[in-house]
Design an enzyme around this catalytic site. Sequence first.
Site, short mmCIF file in Angstrom:
data_model
loop_
_atom_site.label_atom_id
_atom_site.label_comp_id
_atom_site.label_asym_id
_atom_site.label_seq_id
_atom_site.Cartn_x
_atom_site.Cartn_y
_atom_site.Cartn_z
N LYS A 89 11.40 -3.84 -5.06
CA LYS A 89 10.68 -2.59 -4.84
C LYS A 89 10.32 -2.44 -3.36
O LYS A 89 10.45 -1.36 -2.79
CB LYS A 89 9.42 -2.51 -5.71
CG LYS A 89 8.65 -1.21 -5.45
CD LYS A 89 7.79 -0.74 -6.59
CE LYS A 89 7.19 0.63 -6.26
NZ LYS A 89 6.31 1.14 -7.32
N ARG B 90 -11.79 10.89 3.73
CA ARG B 90 -10.40 11.11 4.18
C ARG B 90 -9.58 9.82 4.27
O ARG B 90 -8.59 9.76 4.98
CB ARG B 90 -10.38 11.82 5.54
CG ARG B 90 -11.02 13.19 5.50
CD ARG B 90 -10.57 14.05 6.65
NE ARG B 90 -11.22 15.35 6.57
CZ ARG B 90 -12.43 15.60 7.04
NH1 ARG B 90 -13.12 14.66 7.65
NH2 ARG B 90 -12.95 16.79 6.90
N HIS C 160 10.14 9.96 -19.43
CA HIS C 160 9.02 10.90 -19.29
C HIS C 160 9.12 12.02 -20.33
O HIS C 160 8.11 12.47 -20.87
CB HIS C 160 9.01 11.51 -17.88
CG HIS C 160 8.51 10.56 -16.83
ND1 HIS C 160 8.88 10.65 -15.50
CD2 HIS C 160 7.67 9.50 -16.91
CE1 HIS C 160 8.28 9.68 -14.82
NE2 HIS C 160 7.55 8.97 -15.66
N1 LIG Z 1 1.87 4.18 -8.70
C1 LIG Z 1 3.04 3.83 -9.19
O1 LIG Z 1 3.99 3.57 -8.44
C2 LIG Z 1 3.19 3.68 -10.66
C3 LIG Z 1 4.34 3.06 -11.18
C4 LIG Z 1 4.43 2.90 -12.55
C5 LIG Z 1 3.39 3.33 -13.39
N2 LIG Z 1 2.30 3.93 -12.85
C6 LIG Z 1 1.18 4.37 -13.71
O2 LIG Z 1 0.64 3.23 -14.34
C7 LIG Z 1 -0.04 3.62 -15.51
C8 LIG Z 1 0.26 2.63 -16.61
O3 LIG Z 1 -0.19 1.37 -16.21
P1 LIG Z 1 -0.35 0.16 -17.23
O4 LIG Z 1 0.83 0.09 -18.11
O5 LIG Z 1 -0.72 -1.01 -16.43
O6 LIG Z 1 -1.53 0.66 -18.19
P2 LIG Z 1 -3.14 0.52 -18.18
O7 LIG Z 1 -3.68 0.47 -16.82
O8 LIG Z 1 -3.62 1.58 -19.08
O9 LIG Z 1 -3.36 -0.90 -18.88
C9 LIG Z 1 -2.90 -1.10 -20.19
C10 LIG Z 1 -4.00 -1.61 -21.13
O10 LIG Z 1 -4.19 -3.01 -20.92
C11 LIG Z 1 -5.56 -3.30 -20.67
N3 LIG Z 1 -5.55 -4.44 -19.76
C12 LIG Z 1 -5.12 -4.45 -18.48
N4 LIG Z 1 -5.09 -5.69 -17.99
C13 LIG Z 1 -5.54 -6.50 -18.97
C14 LIG Z 1 -5.72 -7.91 -19.05
N5 LIG Z 1 -5.39 -8.72 -18.05
N6 LIG Z 1 -6.22 -8.41 -20.20
C15 LIG Z 1 -6.51 -7.58 -21.24
N7 LIG Z 1 -6.33 -6.25 -21.23
C16 LIG Z 1 -5.85 -5.72 -20.09
C17 LIG Z 1 -6.12 -2.02 -20.11
O11 LIG Z 1 -7.50 -1.92 -20.31
C18 LIG Z 1 -5.35 -0.97 -20.93
O12 LIG Z 1 -5.96 -0.80 -22.18
C19 LIG Z 1 0.42 5.03 -15.82
O13 LIG Z 1 -0.63 5.92 -15.52
C20 LIG Z 1 1.57 5.26 -14.84
O14 LIG Z 1 1.69 6.60 -14.44
C21 LIG Z 1 2.20 4.10 -11.51
#
Ligand SMILES: NC(=O)c1ccc[n+]([C@@H]2O[C@H](COP(=O)([O-])OP(=O)(O)OC[C@H]3O[C@@H](n4cnc5c(N)ncnc54)[C@H](O)[C@@H]3O)[C@@H](O)[C@H]2O)c1
Length: 366
Positions: free
Chosen positions: A227, A121, A255
């Site tokens: 933010k 939880r 989206h």
């Molecule tokens: N919670 C929130 O407020 C919020 C806000 C925006 C987006 N999101 C979510 O975030 C997700 C997208 O996140 P993202 O763009 O970071 O994608 P991701 O987590 O898929 O990372 C992108 C790619 O980069 C690689 N990677 C990450 N860090 C690395 C590094 N330092 N060196 C080499 N490779 C690396 C990962 O393995 C992946 O292949 C989506 O699911 C989205 O819905 C959430």
Amino acid sequence: MQMIETLTVNLGERSYPILFGSDLTGVVRDEIARLMAQGQKVAVLTDANIAQAQAKAGGAMFGDAPLLVVSPGEKTKSLEGLGRVLDFLAAEKIDRQGVLFAVGGGVIGDLGGFAAATWLRGISYFQVPTTLLAMVDSSVGGKTGINLEAGKNLVGAFHQPRGVFVSTELLATLPAREFAAGAAEVIKYGLLGDPALLDQLDQKPLTAATADSRDVAAIVRRCCALKARIVEVDERETALEGGRALLNLGHTFGHAIENAAGYGEYLHGEAVAIGLCAAARLSWKLGFIAEADVAHVERVVAAHALPTRLRAPLGYEALRAAMTQDKKVRAGGLRFVVLKRLGAAATQKQVPAELIEASFRAVGAA
Ligand SMILES: NC(=O)c1ccc[n+]([C@@H]2O[C@H](COP(=O)([O-])OP(=O)(O)OC[C@H]3O[C@@H](n4cnc5c(N)ncnc54)[C@H](O)[C@@H]3O)[C@@H](O)[C@H]2O)c1
Ligand SMILES: [Zn+2]
């Protein structure tokens, strides 16, 4: 000596610090030692790309703490992925005092955060973002969750982290396309609330190739500050106007593009980039900004190696259908985030359908 700066997200008893530095390896290691000295168990979640690209930093931060390495990519942010993380926490006998470190991009942050929200939880977790997108957006604010077949982010919880460690040197191994996708969110912040940031991006675009670590660090801090201020006044996105919804600038369009094109065709940030251009177009059509401002937005987006238009046409009908399925749209009626000027956004209800269509067509919808 590197500078370490701190920003506090003020949410009463859920307040937490965001630490910024070029290399916070030692700071994270000290925090883990402190937790363990208090008898708290620590577990770490990351993905295979990060485990490989940042093996040295990972080892230096976490030593031999229990580590779960999951497959990279959006598909991991699923019920199955959640099950794996929960089974891992169970196998490691993480109790209610245990702490999870989510080390990765938004996928790992959202998945790890949601696992932490539900295991026993709710246990504490820390975010160690490794993508630009995660540093400026997903690691801050406490939105966690997973996707279902029926749509993205349909299951989740608000669960604020205990702290966020933004170590910008981790970006050195991030692929350029992923870096650019994160820059779309940075542009978003400039457009919705920081005109000086927008000017800076216009004069000196933030790209993987040109950004030195100090520039990135200052910009990331600025985005997090914006933010944090927004989340502090509207933590659960319940404000009737403005508030946390402003962070969705470009996202209603974006989206729909991600969904209609099929997930994976556009990176989230790429779809958002096109969405920002569409939102600017809509804001012009509503009479808030000048046509030259739309061109300005397109110029900044293009300078960040991001698309301003669809790469291949998508049918407007499919985009419209995807848009009306969006969970945010469903929850509050069609509510768009528009630009009142470059650097100030507002939520807008009752936008005429033909203006939405025209804005989509302007970015390449057929
Ligand atoms: N919670 C929130 O407020 C919020 C806000 C925006 C987006 N999101 C979510 O975030 C997700 C997208 O996140 P993202 O763009 O970071 O994608 P991701 O987590 O898929 O990372 C992108 C790619 O980069 C690689 N990677 C990450 N860090 C690395 C590094 N330092 N060196 C080499 N490779 C690396 C990962 O393995 C992946 O292949 C989506 O699911 C989205 O819905 C959430
Ligand atoms: Zn986004």
